[in-house]
Scaffold this motif. Sequence first.
Motif, mmCIF file in Angstrom:
data_model
loop_
_atom_site.group_PDB
_atom_site.id
_atom_site.type_symbol
_atom_site.label_atom_id
_atom_site.label_comp_id
_atom_site.label_asym_id
_atom_site.label_seq_id
_atom_site.Cartn_x
_atom_site.Cartn_y
_atom_site.Cartn_z
ATOM 1 N N ALA A 171 0.830 -1.208 0.000
ATOM 2 C CA ALA A 171 0.000 0.000 0.000
ATOM 3 C C ALA A 171 0.866 1.260 0.000
ATOM 4 C CB ALA A 171 -0.930 -0.005 1.213
ATOM 5 N N LEU A 172 1.969 1.233 0.740
ATOM 6 C CA LEU A 172 2.867 2.392 0.757
ATOM 7 C C LEU A 172 3.521 2.607 -0.599
ATOM 8 C CD1 LEU A 172 4.607 1.989 4.243
ATOM 9 C CD2 LEU A 172 2.844 3.647 3.577
ATOM 10 N N GLU A 173 3.674 1.543 -1.370
ATOM 11 C CA GLU A 173 4.231 1.709 -2.716
ATOM 12 C C GLU A 173 3.168 2.184 -3.700
ATOM 13 O OE1 GLU A 173 6.751 -0.622 -6.169
ATOM 14 O OE2 GLU A 173 5.953 -1.757 -4.486
ATOM 15 N N GLY A 174 2.027 1.511 -3.722
ATOM 16 C CA GLY A 174 0.977 1.889 -4.660
ATOM 17 C C GLY A 174 0.361 3.237 -4.327
ATOM 18 N N TRP A 175 0.208 3.508 -3.061
ATOM 19 C CA TRP A 175 -0.288 4.743 -2.489
ATOM 20 C C TRP A 175 -1.432 5.363 -3.294
ATOM 21 C CZ3 TRP A 175 -0.598 5.471 2.160
ATOM 22 C CH2 TRP A 175 -0.790 6.727 2.752
ATOM 23 N N LEU A 193 -2.997 1.043 12.634
ATOM 24 C CA LEU A 193 -2.675 -0.368 12.432
ATOM 25 C C LEU A 193 -1.312 -0.701 13.027
ATOM 26 C CD1 LEU A 193 -3.675 -3.001 11.111
ATOM 27 C CD2 LEU A 193 -2.475 -2.300 9.030
ATOM 28 N N LEU A 194 -0.353 0.191 12.849
ATOM 29 C CA LEU A 194 0.989 -0.035 13.384
ATOM 30 C C LEU A 194 1.012 0.014 14.913
ATOM 31 C CD1 LEU A 194 1.897 0.159 10.447
ATOM 32 C CD2 LEU A 194 3.793 1.588 11.190
ATOM 33 N N CYS A 195 -0.022 0.570 15.502
ATOM 34 C CA CYS A 195 -0.108 0.619 16.959
ATOM 35 C C CYS A 195 -0.924 -0.547 17.517
ATOM 36 C CB CYS A 195 -0.744 1.946 17.404
ATOM 37 S SG CYS A 195 0.300 3.384 17.069
ATOM 38 N N ALA A 221 8.589 7.491 7.963
ATOM 39 C CA ALA A 221 7.738 8.568 8.468
ATOM 40 C C ALA A 221 6.541 8.008 9.226
ATOM 41 C CB ALA A 221 7.266 9.445 7.310
ATOM 42 N N LEU A 222 5.963 6.916 8.714
ATOM 43 C CA LEU A 222 4.805 6.312 9.366
ATOM 44 C C LEU A 222 5.176 5.727 10.723
ATOM 45 C CD1 LEU A 222 1.806 5.509 9.058
ATOM 46 C CD2 LEU A 222 2.584 3.402 7.967
ATOM 47 N N LEU A 223 6.308 5.051 10.785
ATOM 48 C CA LEU A 223 6.775 4.498 12.057
ATOM 49 C C LEU A 223 7.040 5.607 13.068
ATOM 50 C CD1 LEU A 223 9.236 1.780 10.702
ATOM 51 C CD2 LEU A 223 7.173 1.324 12.040
ATOM 52 N N ASP A 224 7.688 6.661 12.617
ATOM 53 C CA ASP A 224 8.004 7.772 13.502
ATOM 54 C C ASP A 224 6.730 8.445 13.992
ATOM 55 O OD1 ASP A 224 10.222 9.249 14.697
ATOM 56 O OD2 ASP A 224 9.482 10.959 13.525
ATOM 57 N N ASP A 225 5.761 8.616 13.082
ATOM 58 C CA ASP A 225 4.515 9.297 13.424
ATOM 59 C C ASP A 225 3.649 8.464 14.360
ATOM 60 O OD1 ASP A 225 2.913 11.646 13.104
ATOM 61 O OD2 ASP A 225 1.559 10.508 11.815
ATOM 62 N N SER A 226 3.838 7.139 14.329
ATOM 63 C CA SER A 226 3.051 6.269 15.208
ATOM 64 C C SER A 226 3.765 5.973 16.526
ATOM 65 C CB SER A 226 2.720 4.956 14.488
ATOM 66 O OG SER A 226 3.906 4.282 14.107
ATOM 67 N N SER A 248 4.145 13.812 0.451
ATOM 68 C CA SER A 248 3.426 15.005 0.031
ATOM 69 C C SER A 248 2.604 15.531 1.204
ATOM 70 C CB SER A 248 2.494 14.689 -1.138
ATOM 71 O OG SER A 248 1.452 13.828 -0.717
ATOM 72 N N SER A 249 2.091 16.739 1.036
ATOM 73 C CA SER A 249 1.299 17.349 2.092
ATOM 74 C C SER A 249 -0.003 16.590 2.349
ATOM 75 C CB SER A 249 0.966 18.806 1.730
ATOM 76 O OG SER A 249 0.254 18.853 0.490
ATOM 77 N N GLU A 250 -0.426 15.752 1.352
ATOM 78 C CA GLU A 250 -1.661 14.985 1.503
ATOM 79 C C GLU A 250 -1.576 13.971 2.623
ATOM 80 O OE1 GLU A 250 -1.568 13.912 -2.799
ATOM 81 O OE2 GLU A 250 -3.723 14.291 -2.660
ATOM 82 N N LEU A 251 -0.359 13.597 3.001
ATOM 83 C CA LEU A 251 -0.206 12.612 4.048
ATOM 84 C C LEU A 251 -0.602 13.174 5.411
ATOM 85 C CD1 LEU A 251 3.162 10.935 3.086
ATOM 86 C CD2 LEU A 251 0.865 10.169 2.587
#
Length: 256
Positions: A171-175, A193-195, A221-226, A248-251
Amino acid sequence: MYRRAGRWMMTAATTTPRRSTTATGGRRSRSAARSPRSTILASRERFWRPSQLPGPPSTVQHLLADLTRDGELVHVRKGLYWRGRRTPLGMSPPPVDALIKELTGGTGVGPAGLSAANLLQLSTQVPRRAQVAVPARAPSDTGPVTFVSRAARTARRSARLTTPEVAVLEALEGWDRVIEVPLADAWKRLRALLCSDSIDVHRLARAAKTEPASVRARLAALLDDSGHHQSAQRVPPVDPRTRAQALSSELAVSGQ
């Protein structure tokens, strides 16, 4: 093919029965053909390959063809058969998960593309054929499954990623190509989900070393943000330009 059983031969000097060479050969041929048939017919919910059965290859192939014609086996692909359960519509086909495991080994294998997004509830679209990412040379497409080669991503297998963990990387690749919900919402769902107990972030970090740069950037970034800061630091870094393009800013990642 079945042969008529050999006859017992008696000599004048003894009452001990013995078989002629021709008779013995006939009995062995019949036994060799009958035994695999009985074994197959007694089985349920499993695959069969010619190499698993005793006897000359031609005899085994004839047996498998006969059982397929009689509706006792499903011919899945060359060299692979399935023995399911009898239904009013015939022999039940192999479950998709069982087929995937049989053809790929299962370790480090998981959904790709739309199948990954759907599993993670990031899209309501269901592909006509299940899309499966394989960290090796992918098998040819079979029945309801389309295989996608991820041969260079060997760390998925060595890290022993589970199906949901592979789905996260896919999913992170296809985004934006496969995710249907707003990307900011998708990011929040992945963070939650990571939590949870469904994902082992340490395995994800170990697998990241063979992932494309854009995936590594988003995963870190996702790991850090979670809140998984140590795991985020274990993800191999990417150059600033690639990181900026991937995030991107959309994240809507706080602090990015």
